[in-house]
Motif scaffolding. Structure first.
Motif, PDB file in Angstrom:
ATOM      1  N   ASP A  80       0.828  -1.211   0.000  1.00 58.69           N
ATOM      2  CA  ASP A  80       0.000   0.000   0.000  1.00 58.69           C
ATOM      3  C   ASP A  80       0.863   1.261   0.000  1.00 58.69           C
ATOM      4  N   GLN A  81       2.006   1.226   0.677  1.00 61.17           N
ATOM      5  CA  GLN A  81       2.878   2.399   0.718  1.00 61.17           C
ATOM      6  C   GLN A  81       3.450   2.707  -0.664  1.00 61.17           C
ATOM      7  N   ALA A  82       3.869   1.668  -1.384  1.00 59.44           N
ATOM      8  CA  ALA A  82       4.420   1.876  -2.724  1.00 59.44           C
ATOM      9  C   ALA A  82       3.349   2.367  -3.688  1.00 59.44           C
ATOM     10  N   LEU A  83       2.161   1.768  -3.604  1.00 56.52           N
ATOM     11  CA  LEU A  83       1.074   2.180  -4.490  1.00 56.52           C
ATOM     12  C   LEU A  83       0.678   3.624  -4.230  1.00 56.52           C
ATOM     13  N   LEU A  84       0.602   4.003  -2.970  1.00 53.21           N
ATOM     14  CA  LEU A  84       0.266   5.387  -2.636  1.00 53.21           C
ATOM     15  C   LEU A  84       1.335   6.353  -3.148  1.00 53.21           C
ATOM     16  N   GLU A  85       2.588   5.941  -3.129  1.00 53.09           N
ATOM     17  CA  GLU A  85       3.633   6.834  -3.652  1.00 53.09           C
ATOM     18  C   GLU A  85       3.431   7.106  -5.130  1.00 53.09           C
ATOM     19  N   VAL A  86       3.081   6.073  -5.894  1.00 53.18           N
ATOM     20  CA  VAL A  86       2.838   6.271  -7.332  1.00 53.18           C
ATOM     21  C   VAL A  86       1.639   7.185  -7.545  1.00 53.18           C
ATOM     22  N   ILE A  87       0.555   6.933  -6.827  1.00 49.71           N
ATOM     23  CA  ILE A  87      -0.657   7.746  -6.986  1.00 49.71           C
ATOM     24  C   ILE A  87      -0.376   9.201  -6.617  1.00 49.71           C
ATOM     25  N   ASP A  88       0.304   9.393  -5.506  1.00 51.67           N
ATOM     26  CA  ASP A  88       0.586  10.753  -5.039  1.00 51.67           C
ATOM     27  C   ASP A  88       1.561  11.486  -5.946  1.00 51.67           C
ATOM     28  N   VAL A 140      -5.522  14.973 -12.359  1.00 51.75           N
ATOM     29  CA  VAL A 140      -4.884  13.805 -12.957  1.00 51.75           C
ATOM     30  C   VAL A 140      -5.903  13.024 -13.787  1.00 51.75           C
ATOM     31  N   ARG A 141      -5.481  12.580 -14.953  1.00 54.46           N
ATOM     32  CA  ARG A 141      -6.312  11.723 -15.807  1.00 54.46           C
ATOM     33  C   ARG A 141      -6.111  10.278 -15.335  1.00 54.46           C
ATOM     34  N   LEU A 142      -7.071   9.786 -14.559  1.00 55.99           N
ATOM     35  CA  LEU A 142      -6.972   8.465 -13.962  1.00 55.99           C
ATOM     36  C   LEU A 142      -7.661   7.434 -14.851  1.00 55.99           C
ATOM     37  N   SER A 143      -6.889   6.459 -15.325  1.00 59.38           N
ATOM     38  CA  SER A 143      -7.421   5.361 -16.133  1.00 59.38           C
ATOM     39  C   SER A 143      -7.234   4.067 -15.362  1.00 59.38           C
ATOM     40  N   MET A 144      -8.295   3.249 -15.292  1.00 55.37           N
ATOM     41  CA  MET A 144      -8.233   1.981 -14.563  1.00 55.37           C
ATOM     42  C   MET A 144      -8.720   0.853 -15.465  1.00 55.37           C
ATOM     43  N   LEU A 145      -7.862  -0.132 -15.672  1.00 55.15           N
ATOM     44  CA  LEU A 145      -8.225  -1.320 -16.455  1.00 55.15           C
ATOM     45  C   LEU A 145      -8.552  -2.445 -15.482  1.00 55.15           C
ATOM     46  N   VAL A 181      -8.578   4.393  -2.466  1.00 56.22           N
ATOM     47  CA  VAL A 181      -9.644   5.143  -3.150  1.00 56.22           C
ATOM     48  C   VAL A 181      -9.545   6.624  -2.816  1.00 56.22           C
ATOM     49  N   ARG A 182      -9.249   6.953  -1.566  1.00 58.40           N
ATOM     50  CA  ARG A 182      -9.081   8.372  -1.203  1.00 58.40           C
ATOM     51  C   ARG A 182      -7.924   9.006  -1.982  1.00 58.40           C
ATOM     52  N   ALA A 183      -6.854   8.254  -2.155  1.00 54.07           N
ATOM     53  CA  ALA A 183      -5.717   8.778  -2.921  1.00 54.07           C
ATOM     54  C   ALA A 183      -6.098   8.977  -4.384  1.00 54.07           C
ATOM     55  N   PHE A 184      -6.893   8.039  -4.935  1.00 54.49           N
ATOM     56  CA  PHE A 184      -7.386   8.202  -6.301  1.00 54.49           C
ATOM     57  C   PHE A 184      -8.259   9.454  -6.409  1.00 54.49           C
ATOM     58  N   GLU A 185      -9.147   9.644  -5.448  1.00 59.75           N
ATOM     59  CA  GLU A 185     -10.032  10.816  -5.457  1.00 59.75           C
ATOM     60  C   GLU A 185      -9.228  12.105  -5.426  1.00 59.75           C
ATOM     61  N   GLU A 186      -8.200  12.137  -4.611  1.00 62.03           N
ATOM     62  CA  GLU A 186      -7.359  13.324  -4.518  1.00 62.03           C
ATOM     63  C   GLU A 186      -6.617  13.566  -5.835  1.00 62.03           C
TER      64      GLU A 186
END
Length: 245
Positions: free
Chosen positions: A99-107, A138-143, A127-132
């Motif tokens: 989760d820490q690594a994923l949040l770093e990429v999102i942030d 940010v153009r968020l794309s999810m496959l 999800v909160r990080a995605f919302e932010e």
């Protein structure tokens, strides 16, 4: 340049010396003794063929190879790899959790963020990080993998849940499969931002994967991998292999 990427530094120095010692592009006897393998012979043949189509002198080509080698190895040195682990702690290395690594990429995302997963649910912090990310433009794309009811391979409607949770996200699915891929699933677990940082992992976007499972991944900063990965995913959308749902 392929010759630089595929040749060990010590051997490349020998090649550069051989090029510099050549009489001309048409008289490359000095290069005949350089290859030690079939692959090296192919590299040399391709280099000489391209060289003969130009007016570049041996000294100029040697200088080009020196510059290309420096640029290539500097770029490789700029890449940073980090092991990411969720699960029982080991005695020898300390790693960050999934989760820490994923949040770093999102942030880190400022323009484009592309995420892929088989399933996605019960991850409120993600999800909160995605919302932010969406709020900051940010153009968020999810496959994601679709539900069995619409031809996918998962029992729950992950796509519907993510659309409800993240109305600002672009939700895609794999719609056009070549015959050999029929019945296959979106099983990649990737997050990549702005062609500069990516996380490749065994973990789905689930609470268990973030906290309870044994999961491993690699966080990659810089270099060509984030560039190639993001461009590949976006090219799949451009080719309508994956598409918005």
């Amino acid at each position: 340049m392929k010759v630089v990427a595929d040749t060990p530094p010590a051997r490349l120095e020998q090649l550069i010396a051989a090029v510099g010692a050549a009489v001309s592009a048409q008289d490359t006897i000095a290069l005949d003794r350089w290859p030690l393998s079939a692959h090296a012979k192919n590299i040399t043949a391709e280099l000489v063929a391209r060289w003969r189509a130009t007016s570049v002198t041996p000294a100029e080509l040697a200088g080009i190879l020196v510059g290309a080698a420096r640029a290539y190895h500097d770029a490789k040195a700029e890449q940073e790899l980090e092991l990411v682990w969720t699960g029982p702690a080991g005695p020898s290395i300390a790693t960050r959790r999934t989760d820490q690594a994923l949040l770093e990429v999102i942030d880190a995302a400022t323009g484009r963020l592309f995420v892929t997963s088989f399933v996605a649910y019960k991850v409120p912090s993600i999800v909160r990080a995605f919302e932010e990310a969406v709020r900051r433009g940010v153009r968020l794309s999810m496959l994601l993998e679709p539900a069995e009811s619409v031809g996918g391979n998962i029992s729950i409607d992950v796509i519907g849940k993510m659309k409800a949770a993240l109305p600002g996200a672009r939700i895609l699915t794999w719609i056009n499969k070549e015959p050999k891929f029929v019945g296959g699933s979106v099983h990649a677990k990737i997050a990549v931002a702005d062609e500069t940082i990516c996380f490749v992992s065994s973990a789905n976007l689930t609470g268990h994967a973030m906290e309870r499972n044994m999961e491993a991944g690699i966080l990659i900063k810089g270099g060509n991998i984030p560039i190639d990965l993001q461009r590949h995913l976006e090219a799949l959308e451009a080719a309508n292999v994956i598409a918005l749902t």
